[in-house]
Design an enzyme around this catalytic site. Structure first.
Site, PDB file in Angstrom:
ATOM      1  N   ARG A  29      14.832  49.257  12.082  1.00  0.00           N
ATOM      2  CA  ARG A  29      13.969  49.617  10.714  1.00  0.00           C
ATOM      3  C   ARG A  29      12.534  50.352  11.026  1.00  0.00           C
ATOM      4  NH1 ARG A  29      15.243  44.793   7.381  1.00  0.00           N
ATOM      5  NH2 ARG A  29      13.300  44.244   7.276  1.00  0.00           N
ATOM      6  N   ARG A  33       9.951  52.254   4.987  1.00  0.00           N
ATOM      7  CA  ARG A  33       9.041  52.466   4.305  1.00  0.00           C
ATOM      8  C   ARG A  33       8.179  51.755   4.072  1.00  0.00           C
ATOM      9  NH1 ARG A  33      11.891  48.549  -0.186  1.00  0.00           N
ATOM     10  NH2 ARG A  33      12.500  47.273   1.340  1.00  0.00           N
ATOM     11  N   ARG A  42      12.377  60.287   0.827  1.00  0.00           N
ATOM     12  CA  ARG A  42      13.065  59.576   0.177  1.00  0.00           C
ATOM     13  C   ARG A  42      12.664  60.148  -1.142  1.00  0.00           C
ATOM     14  NH1 ARG A  42      14.507  53.139  -0.017  1.00  0.00           N
ATOM     15  NH2 ARG A  42      15.766  52.514  -1.554  1.00  0.00           N
ATOM     16  N   ASP A  79      22.916  52.864   7.133  1.00  0.00           N
ATOM     17  CA  ASP A  79      22.769  51.362   6.566  1.00  0.00           C
ATOM     18  C   ASP A  79      23.788  50.511   7.145  1.00  0.00           C
ATOM     19  OD1 ASP A  79      23.623  48.762   4.332  1.00  0.00           O
ATOM     20  OD2 ASP A  79      21.276  50.072   4.425  1.00  0.00           O
ATOM     21  N   TYR A 155      28.163  40.788   3.263  1.00  0.00           N
ATOM     22  CA  TYR A 155      27.981  41.551   1.361  1.00  0.00           C
ATOM     23  C   TYR A 155      29.158  41.864   0.853  1.00  0.00           C
ATOM     24  CZ  TYR A 155      23.391  42.873   3.545  1.00  0.00           C
ATOM     25  OH  TYR A 155      21.881  42.556   4.246  1.00  0.00           O
TER      26      TYR A 155
END
Length: 358
Positions: A29, A33, A42, A79, A155
């Site tokens: 990652r 963020r 973003r 992702d 998921y």
């Protein structure tokens, strides 16, 4: 398809357990963020999916950490849930909640509707790979990735992240036949997906088995590792004259290290609960190891970051015939101070150069 000549191949050589002048580093990652420039891009994209599905934006954010830090690899910005999204499950990212599927897979009819998606529906990912590879201009290698069949299934069945995995474990115990059918589809989809990334320009690929560690011993081998092995066995390991190393990372998988190392991969990613030196002894240098600093170390200040980096390098030992890629034991936190990443990268490079030269 031709690309610029690679200038820094230390990461790839470490994965192949070849001699290196220092220990290479990249971070899971690393485009995320914690970087203000990522948040600005973003915001322009309007949403996470707007970012991930636009090759120009995906290229921009993939390169952002490399402009700040002397990292040894780039990783595709995407992702792990793009594949089930292409299956028609309706992926969305809800603020404060994370990913959520509109159509979770819960029963026999849901499983019967599943199919390997047409890879053209994921063309935006492959276009991003090619765009990033060209934009890198040979600076460092590009890593492609996918979620493991088991992690994707978690998921798909839960419909979102989970604390107890009640839905998928209910299916596992009550209807293992349904889960195996889903995992077969996921494995084939993942194989095709990663091979398409390789064809588009990925120079190494990584399988994220993020939730393998929630399984009981015995069930991990049946429902996670068996399908990881199928994916790895079906990957293109050479493309246009280049070796394509494969990394497998199972969070919480230290107990099964030897079995994971035998799945056919070139490197095993380790979380922070595993001692690197002991892990190296267990696998006998048959694979490279990647990891495994606790991401929370980056909140401890520069002195702690540098001390823990040295401790991890010394735990692995001198590279010799073993390969070590420095990384975190999981993804970097969105709250990480960016300046601490600079301290980490500098310490790994400077200390490992001196350490390996002794």
């Amino acid at each position: 398809m031709s690309f610029p000549t690679l200038k820094n191949d230390v990461f790839l050589r470490a994965l192949m357990r070849q001699p290196v002048p220092y220990t290479p580093i990249w971070l899971m990652r690393q485009a995320g963020r914690y970087l203000p420039e990522y948040n600005a891009t973003r915001a322009r994209a309007g949403s996470f999916m707007g970012l991930a599905q636009n090759p120009a934006y995906a290229t921009e954010v993939t390169l952002q950490p490399l402009a700040r830090y002397d990292l040894d690899a780039a990783i595709l910005f995407s992702d792990i849930l793009t594949v089930p999204h292409a299956m028609g499950l309706g992926l969305d990212f809800v603020a404060g909640e994370g990913p959520r599927f509109a159509h979770p897979v819960r029963n026999e009819d849901d499983v019967a509707r599943l199919a390997v998606p047409d890879m053209d529906s994921l063309r935006y990912v492959f276009d991003a790979v090619t765009s990033i590879r060209r934009a890198l201009d040979g600076k460092v290698p590009l890593i492609g990735f996918a979620g493991s069949p088991w992690t994707i299934a978690c998921y798909m069945v839960e419909g979102r992240g989970s604390d107890d995995y009640r839905q998928i474990k209910s299916m596992l115990y009550a209807r293992p036949d349904l889960l195996h059918r889903m995992l077969e589809i996921n494995a084939e989809a993942t194989r095709q997906y990663l091979n398409a990334q390789i064809a588009a320009g990925a120079q190494a690929v990584m399988l994220f088995d993020s939730w393998g560690g929630v399984l009981a011993d015995g069930l991990f081998q049946q429902f996670s590792l068996a399908y990881t092995r199928k994916v790895v066995a079906g990957l293109a390991r050479r493309h246009e004259g280049e070796d394509i190393p494969v990394i497998v990372f199972t969070k919480g998988g230290g107990i099964w290290l030897e079995e994971i190392a035998a799945c056919g991969c070139n490197a095993v990613g380790l979380d922070w609960t595993v001692n690197l030196g002991q892990a190296r002894q267990r696998v006998q240098d048959t694979v490279a190891l990647q990891g495994n600093l606790d991401p929370m170390t980056l909140f401890g200040g520069a002195q702690a970051v540098r001390a823990e980096a040295r401790r991890a390098l010394e735990a692995f030992g001198r590279v010799g015939q073993g390969g070590h890629v420095f990384n975190l034991g999981h993804g970097i936190s969105q709250y990480t101070p960016p300046e601490m990443v600079a301290e980490l990268v500098d310490e790994v490079h400077t200390y490992s150069r001196r350490y390996h030269a002794k």
